[in-house]
Design an enzyme around this catalytic site. Structure first.
Site, PDB file in Angstrom:
ATOM      1  N   ASN A  61      -3.689  39.174  29.002  1.00  9.46           N
ATOM      2  CA  ASN A  61      -2.759  38.896  30.108  1.00  9.46           C
ATOM      3  C   ASN A  61      -1.379  38.518  29.557  1.00  9.46           C
ATOM      4  O   ASN A  61      -1.268  37.812  28.555  1.00  9.46           O
ATOM      5  CB  ASN A  61      -3.314  37.855  31.090  1.00  9.46           C
ATOM      6  CG  ASN A  61      -3.739  36.555  30.451  1.00  9.46           C
ATOM      7  OD1 ASN A  61      -4.131  36.515  29.297  1.00  9.46           O
ATOM      8  ND2 ASN A  61      -3.657  35.474  31.210  1.00  9.46           N
ATOM      9  N   TYR A  67       6.563  34.852  38.204  1.00 11.50           N
ATOM     10  CA  TYR A  67       5.113  35.056  38.150  1.00 11.50           C
ATOM     11  C   TYR A  67       4.607  36.478  38.434  1.00 11.50           C
ATOM     12  O   TYR A  67       3.805  37.008  37.675  1.00 11.50           O
ATOM     13  CB  TYR A  67       4.396  34.066  39.076  1.00 11.50           C
ATOM     14  CG  TYR A  67       4.360  32.636  38.543  1.00 11.50           C
ATOM     15  CD1 TYR A  67       5.129  32.255  37.451  1.00 11.50           C
ATOM     16  CD2 TYR A  67       3.550  31.693  39.145  1.00 11.50           C
ATOM     17  CE1 TYR A  67       5.101  30.948  36.981  1.00 11.50           C
ATOM     18  CE2 TYR A  67       3.518  30.381  38.677  1.00 11.50           C
ATOM     19  CZ  TYR A  67       4.295  30.021  37.593  1.00 11.50           C
ATOM     20  OH  TYR A  67       4.259  28.737  37.129  1.00 11.50           O
ATOM     21  N   CYS A  72      -2.211  41.447  34.353  1.00 10.74           N
ATOM     22  CA  CYS A  72      -3.563  41.065  33.933  1.00 10.74           C
ATOM     23  C   CYS A  72      -3.958  41.817  32.654  1.00 10.74           C
ATOM     24  O   CYS A  72      -3.456  42.921  32.374  1.00 10.74           O
ATOM     25  CB  CYS A  72      -4.570  41.424  35.016  1.00 10.74           C
ATOM     26  SG  CYS A  72      -4.428  40.438  36.509  1.00 10.74           S
ATOM     27  N   GLU A  74      -6.777  43.381  31.897  1.00  4.48           N
ATOM     28  CA  GLU A  74      -7.462  44.676  32.029  1.00  4.48           C
ATOM     29  C   GLU A  74      -6.511  45.788  32.424  1.00  4.48           C
ATOM     30  O   GLU A  74      -6.653  46.933  32.001  1.00  4.48           O
ATOM     31  CB  GLU A  74      -8.650  44.584  32.998  1.00  4.48           C
ATOM     32  CG  GLU A  74      -8.351  44.070  34.381  1.00  4.48           C
ATOM     33  CD  GLU A  74      -8.434  42.558  34.490  1.00  4.48           C
ATOM     34  OE1 GLU A  74      -7.870  41.862  33.629  1.00  4.48           O
ATOM     35  OE2 GLU A  74      -9.027  42.065  35.474  1.00  4.48           O
ATOM     36  N   CYS A 115      -6.351  45.090  39.957  1.00  2.00           N
ATOM     37  CA  CYS A 115      -7.013  45.681  38.788  1.00  2.00           C
ATOM     38  C   CYS A 115      -8.156  46.587  39.224  1.00  2.00           C
ATOM     39  O   CYS A 115      -8.376  47.648  38.635  1.00  2.00           O
ATOM     40  CB  CYS A 115      -7.524  44.592  37.854  1.00  2.00           C
ATOM     41  SG  CYS A 115      -6.188  43.761  36.991  1.00  2.00           S
TER      42      CYS A 115
HETATM   43  N1  THU Z   1      -6.044  37.368  34.939  1.00  2.00           N
HETATM   44  C1  THU Z   1      -6.366  38.482  34.220  1.00  2.00           C
HETATM   45  O1  THU Z   1      -5.699  38.824  33.241  1.00  2.00           O
HETATM   46  N2  THU Z   1      -7.453  39.175  34.616  1.00  2.00           N
HETATM   47  C2  THU Z   1      -8.289  38.822  35.627  1.00  2.00           C
HETATM   48  O2  THU Z   1      -9.260  39.524  35.889  1.00  2.00           O
HETATM   49  C3  THU Z   1      -8.025  37.598  36.387  1.00  2.00           C
HETATM   50  C4  THU Z   1      -6.748  36.920  36.118  1.00  2.00           C
HETATM   51  C5  THU Z   1      -4.885  36.581  34.489  1.00  2.00           C
HETATM   52  C6  THU Z   1      -3.666  36.651  35.333  1.00  2.00           C
HETATM   53  C7  THU Z   1      -2.965  35.363  34.957  1.00  2.00           C
HETATM   54  O3  THU Z   1      -2.224  35.575  33.766  1.00  2.00           O
HETATM   55  C8  THU Z   1      -4.099  34.408  34.640  1.00  2.00           C
HETATM   56  O4  THU Z   1      -5.242  35.227  34.431  1.00  2.00           O
HETATM   57  C9  THU Z   1      -4.387  33.401  35.730  1.00  2.00           C
HETATM   58  O5  THU Z   1      -4.549  34.021  36.946  1.00  2.00           O
END
Ligand code: THU
Length: 162
Positions: A61, A67, A72, A74, A115
């Site tokens: 991430n 923000y 994310c 994935e 995602c």
């Molecule tokens: N996040 C991901 O990278 N993947 C997920 O499946 C859930 C959330 C990240 C986004 C953000 O940087 C942090 O987790 C908190 O939400």
């Protein structure tokens, strides 16, 4: 009235039940958490894609002071895989989360809605489902295709209906 029932089957395996390929993807996703840029949430996410050319592509991430501009893990991994090897298929995708205390999450780190939509597009490109691996402290969830997590997904065929 008609009723449509949606049923989902998710296998939960322990580590000893994983194939070598699955173990390698899980390990790569765990390592990717160390490359997370998450100064805001302090929640580190790692993702890894196994491609049909044998490559494992990882992502983490990437947060931003504004923000919504972050991404994310994935999606970072899937977009990178598709841009680096546009002809390759993604066979497996693992996502893991690690809390601020540096411990892998108790529960699975399930992909967010955006995602899921991106994974659906990738399955469309692939022409086949992607195996999604979600490790947790009570086992590794193995999900055969995003439709389990995103039933009634909106995809290419819906846009191009004739
Ligand atoms: N996040 C991901 O990278 N993947 C997920 O499946 C859930 C959330 C990240 C986004 C953000 O940087 C942090 O987790 C908190 O939400």
């Amino acid at each position: 009235m008609k009723t449509l029932e949606i049923a989902a089957k998710i296998r939960i395996l322990d580590e000893t039940e994983l194939t070598l390929e699955q173990k390698n993807v899980v390990e790569a996703a765990k390592l990717a958490t160390f490359r997370s840029y998450s100064p805001y949430s302090h929640y580190k996410v790692g993702a890894a894609c196994l491609l049909d050319n044998g490559e494992i592509i990882t992502g983490s991430n990437q947060e931003n002071a504004a923000y919504p501009s972050g991404l994310c893990a994935e999606r970072t991994a899937v977009f990178y895989a598709n841009s680096r090897y546009p002809e390759a298929r993604i066979l497996k995708l693992c996502i893991v989360g690690k809390t601020a205390s540096g411990i892998f999450s108790k529960n699975v780190c399930a992909p967010c809605g955006s995602c899921r939509q991106v994974i659906l597009e990738s399955e469309y490109r692939n022409g086949q489902p992607i195996e999604i691996l979600l490790p947790s402290q009570h086992g590794i969830y193995v999900i055969n295709g995003i439709s389990t997590l995103l039933p009634f997904g909106f995809s290419y065929d819906d846009v191009n209906e004739t």
